[in-house]
Write a protein that holds these residues in place. Sequence first.
Motif, PDB file in Angstrom:
ATOM      1  N   THR A 156      41.008  80.087 140.015  1.00  0.00           N
ATOM      2  CA  THR A 156      39.736  79.552 140.514  1.00  0.00           C
ATOM      3  C   THR A 156      39.095  78.614 139.502  1.00  0.00           C
ATOM      4  OG1 THR A 156      39.350  81.527 141.851  1.00  0.00           O
ATOM      5  CG2 THR A 156      37.436  80.173 141.327  1.00  0.00           C
ATOM      6  N   MET A 157      39.062  79.032 138.226  1.00  0.00           N
ATOM      7  CA  MET A 157      38.475  78.199 137.180  1.00  0.00           C
ATOM      8  C   MET A 157      39.193  76.862 137.066  1.00  0.00           C
ATOM      9  SD  MET A 157      38.366  78.752 133.041  1.00  0.00           S
ATOM     10  CE  MET A 157      40.071  78.130 132.890  1.00  0.00           C
ATOM     11  N   CYS A 158      40.525  76.893 137.054  1.00  0.00           N
ATOM     12  CA  CYS A 158      41.303  75.669 136.888  1.00  0.00           C
ATOM     13  C   CYS A 158      41.168  74.751 138.099  1.00  0.00           C
ATOM     14  CB  CYS A 158      42.769  76.011 136.647  1.00  0.00           C
ATOM     15  SG  CYS A 158      43.082  76.838 135.081  1.00  0.00           S
ATOM     16  N   ARG A 159      41.133  75.341 139.293  1.00  0.00           N
ATOM     17  CA  ARG A 159      40.963  74.526 140.495  1.00  0.00           C
ATOM     18  C   ARG A 159      39.593  73.841 140.491  1.00  0.00           C
ATOM     19  NH1 ARG A 159      42.205  78.158 143.839  1.00  0.00           N
ATOM     20  NH2 ARG A 159      40.099  78.822 144.412  1.00  0.00           N
ATOM     21  N   ASP A 160      38.563  74.565 140.068  1.00  0.00           N
ATOM     22  CA  ASP A 160      37.221  73.972 139.999  1.00  0.00           C
ATOM     23  C   ASP A 160      37.178  72.834 138.982  1.00  0.00           C
ATOM     24  OD1 ASP A 160      36.389  75.788 141.881  1.00  0.00           O
ATOM     25  OD2 ASP A 160      35.360  77.124 140.446  1.00  0.00           O
ATOM     26  N   ARG A 161      37.840  73.030 137.837  1.00  0.00           N
ATOM     27  CA  ARG A 161      37.853  71.975 136.822  1.00  0.00           C
ATOM     28  C   ARG A 161      38.651  70.769 137.291  1.00  0.00           C
ATOM     29  NH1 ARG A 161      38.234  74.859 130.829  1.00  0.00           N
ATOM     30  NH2 ARG A 161      36.362  76.155 131.075  1.00  0.00           N
ATOM     31  N   GLU A 163      38.923  69.728 140.428  1.00  0.00           N
ATOM     32  CA  GLU A 163      38.064  69.008 141.374  1.00  0.00           C
ATOM     33  C   GLU A 163      36.962  68.250 140.632  1.00  0.00           C
ATOM     34  OE1 GLU A 163      38.561  68.600 144.446  1.00  0.00           O
ATOM     35  OE2 GLU A 163      40.030  70.143 144.964  1.00  0.00           O
ATOM     36  N   ARG A 164      36.380  68.877 139.619  1.00  0.00           N
ATOM     37  CA  ARG A 164      35.320  68.233 138.841  1.00  0.00           C
ATOM     38  C   ARG A 164      35.829  66.966 138.162  1.00  0.00           C
ATOM     39  NH1 ARG A 164      34.263  71.047 133.330  1.00  0.00           N
ATOM     40  NH2 ARG A 164      36.275  70.000 133.060  1.00  0.00           N
ATOM     41  N   TRP A 177      44.671  70.351 135.076  1.00  0.00           N
ATOM     42  CA  TRP A 177      44.012  71.567 135.542  1.00  0.00           C
ATOM     43  C   TRP A 177      44.616  72.049 136.859  1.00  0.00           C
ATOM     44  CZ3 TRP A 177      41.930  74.329 132.177  1.00  0.00           C
ATOM     45  CH2 TRP A 177      41.145  73.801 131.139  1.00  0.00           C
ATOM     46  N   TRP A 178      45.057  71.108 137.690  1.00  0.00           N
ATOM     47  CA  TRP A 178      45.678  71.522 138.944  1.00  0.00           C
ATOM     48  C   TRP A 178      46.980  72.267 138.680  1.00  0.00           C
ATOM     49  CZ3 TRP A 178      43.787  72.082 143.586  1.00  0.00           C
ATOM     50  CH2 TRP A 178      44.673  72.356 144.630  1.00  0.00           C
ATOM     51  N   SER A 181      46.264  75.709 137.642  1.00  0.00           N
ATOM     52  CA  SER A 181      45.918  76.522 138.802  1.00  0.00           C
ATOM     53  C   SER A 181      47.165  76.950 139.560  1.00  0.00           C
ATOM     54  CB  SER A 181      44.984  75.730 139.728  1.00  0.00           C
ATOM     55  OG  SER A 181      44.726  76.434 140.924  1.00  0.00           O
TER      56      SER A 181
END
Length: 199
Positions: A156-161, A163-164, A177-178, A181
Motif C-alpha cells: 500500500t505504501m509503495c503504491r501510494d508513493r 501514484e504520488r 515504487w511500483w 509494490s
Amino acid sequence: MRLHKNGEHLEIQGIVRASRIEVRNPILALPAAAALTSLGTKDRNALAQSLADLKRECAARALPAWHQRRTQAATFWKAASVYCGHIARATRGCTSMASCSLQTALPSYSPGASAARIHRRGCLNPLLALPAAAAVGALDEAPRGVLAAVLADLATMCRDRAERDFRRHKAPMAAYWWECSVFARHVRRAVLQPAGFFA
C-alpha cells in the motif's frame, strides 16, 4: 548551501531527516512492523534468515537483468533485494545498517532458456521460482502471518508513493515504487500459499 525563503538550511534538514530510523529503514514506519519484534526468538531468527537468503537470491538476479538491459526486471529484483534486507533487519530489531549487517555473498545464477516460460508458476509470480521462497513458505504460521501483514502495508505504501511521484512527473521514481509494490504483493501471495505448495 541552498536556503528556504525562511532561512532554514536545506542541508541541515536533509541530515536530520536521514538520521531518522524510519528513513533509514522505511519498514519501521509501517503499522504492522511492530509485530515483527513481538515474535518469539526462534520465529524471528528463522524469519530473518529466510529473508536474508531471499535478499541474496533476488540480488543475484538483478545484475544479469541489468547487464542484459532488461531494466524493468532489474528494478524489480533490486527492489526485492533491498526490501527483503529491510524487513530482515526490522525482524532482528536493528535500527541501522551498521548494527545489523546481512551476509552479502551472492549465489551463482544463470538466466535459463525461456521455453514454456508461460507454463511455469514462477512466471506469473517470479518469487516462487526462488529456492529461498520455499523456506519462507515453510515457516510457522505466526511469523508468516506477521510477514504477510507487513507486506500488505508495504504494498500500500509503495503504491501510494508511485501514484504520488507519477502525478509529480517523476516517472523513474514512480516506476521504482511500483516495482516495490509488485514485489510486496508477490511475496505476500507466496507467504500465504497453503502448506505443501512448494513441495
